[in-house]
Design a protein around this motif. Sequence first.
Motif, mmCIF file in Angstrom:
data_model
loop_
_atom_site.group_PDB
_atom_site.id
_atom_site.type_symbol
_atom_site.label_atom_id
_atom_site.label_comp_id
_atom_site.label_asym_id
_atom_site.label_seq_id
_atom_site.Cartn_x
_atom_site.Cartn_y
_atom_site.Cartn_z
ATOM 1 N N THR A 175 1.788 8.137 -0.093
ATOM 2 C CA THR A 175 1.149 7.871 1.201
ATOM 3 C C THR A 175 0.139 8.970 1.513
ATOM 4 O O THR A 175 0.217 10.084 0.975
ATOM 5 C CB THR A 175 2.180 7.807 2.346
ATOM 6 N N LEU A 179 -0.092 4.577 5.131
ATOM 7 C CA LEU A 179 -0.706 3.785 4.066
ATOM 8 C C LEU A 179 -0.638 4.534 2.747
ATOM 9 O O LEU A 179 -0.770 5.754 2.706
ATOM 10 C CB LEU A 179 -2.179 3.504 4.395
ATOM 11 N N THR A 180 -0.451 3.769 1.674
ATOM 12 C CA THR A 180 -0.494 4.393 0.353
ATOM 13 C C THR A 180 -1.938 4.385 -0.149
ATOM 14 O O THR A 180 -2.780 3.626 0.351
ATOM 15 C CB THR A 180 0.393 3.651 -0.663
ATOM 16 N N GLN A 236 -2.765 0.936 -1.215
ATOM 17 C CA GLN A 236 -3.082 0.011 -0.123
ATOM 18 C C GLN A 236 -4.508 0.206 0.372
ATOM 19 O O GLN A 236 -5.212 -0.761 0.654
ATOM 20 C CB GLN A 236 -2.100 0.205 1.039
ATOM 21 N N ASP A 293 1.192 4.930 -5.231
ATOM 22 C CA ASP A 293 2.332 4.775 -4.336
ATOM 23 C C ASP A 293 2.527 5.911 -3.339
ATOM 24 O O ASP A 293 3.401 5.843 -2.482
ATOM 25 C CB ASP A 293 3.616 4.601 -5.161
ATOM 26 N N ARG A 336 -6.770 -1.325 -2.223
ATOM 27 C CA ARG A 336 -6.730 -2.796 -2.147
ATOM 28 C C ARG A 336 -7.531 -3.312 -0.959
ATOM 29 O O ARG A 336 -8.245 -4.309 -1.070
ATOM 30 C CB ARG A 336 -5.285 -3.293 -2.068
ATOM 31 N N SER A 337 -7.425 -2.636 0.179
ATOM 32 C CA SER A 337 -8.184 -3.052 1.365
ATOM 33 C C SER A 337 -9.683 -3.023 1.087
ATOM 34 O O SER A 337 -10.409 -3.948 1.438
ATOM 35 C CB SER A 337 -7.877 -2.130 2.554
ATOM 36 N N TYR A 342 -10.185 2.151 -6.789
ATOM 37 C CA TYR A 342 -9.091 3.135 -6.788
ATOM 38 C C TYR A 342 -9.613 4.495 -7.256
ATOM 39 O O TYR A 342 -9.329 5.530 -6.622
ATOM 40 C CB TYR A 342 -7.931 2.659 -7.677
#
Length: 81
Positions: free
Chosen positions: A28, A63-64, A67, A26, A70-71, A5
Amino acid sequence: MDRVYEHVVTVLSDKFEVPAELINPDVTLEELELDSLAVVELYVTLQEELAVPLDDSAATGELTVGQVARSVAELLDEPAA
């Protein structure tokens, strides 16, 4: 995932000149005013810097930041936070 992150935040701040105070898990990519080309460029940058096979065809402004992180973390087999 924290490391991933933070890396995503750094890339957004440094390469795309997004003010760090606007970035949170959160928000985008679209809200950060990245157009479709910039979103794909973000994916390509993360692929190159972290050596992960991200599917840039899945890269959308909807996409945030969380996200995306996380991917990448899943591809690196890092536990999610």
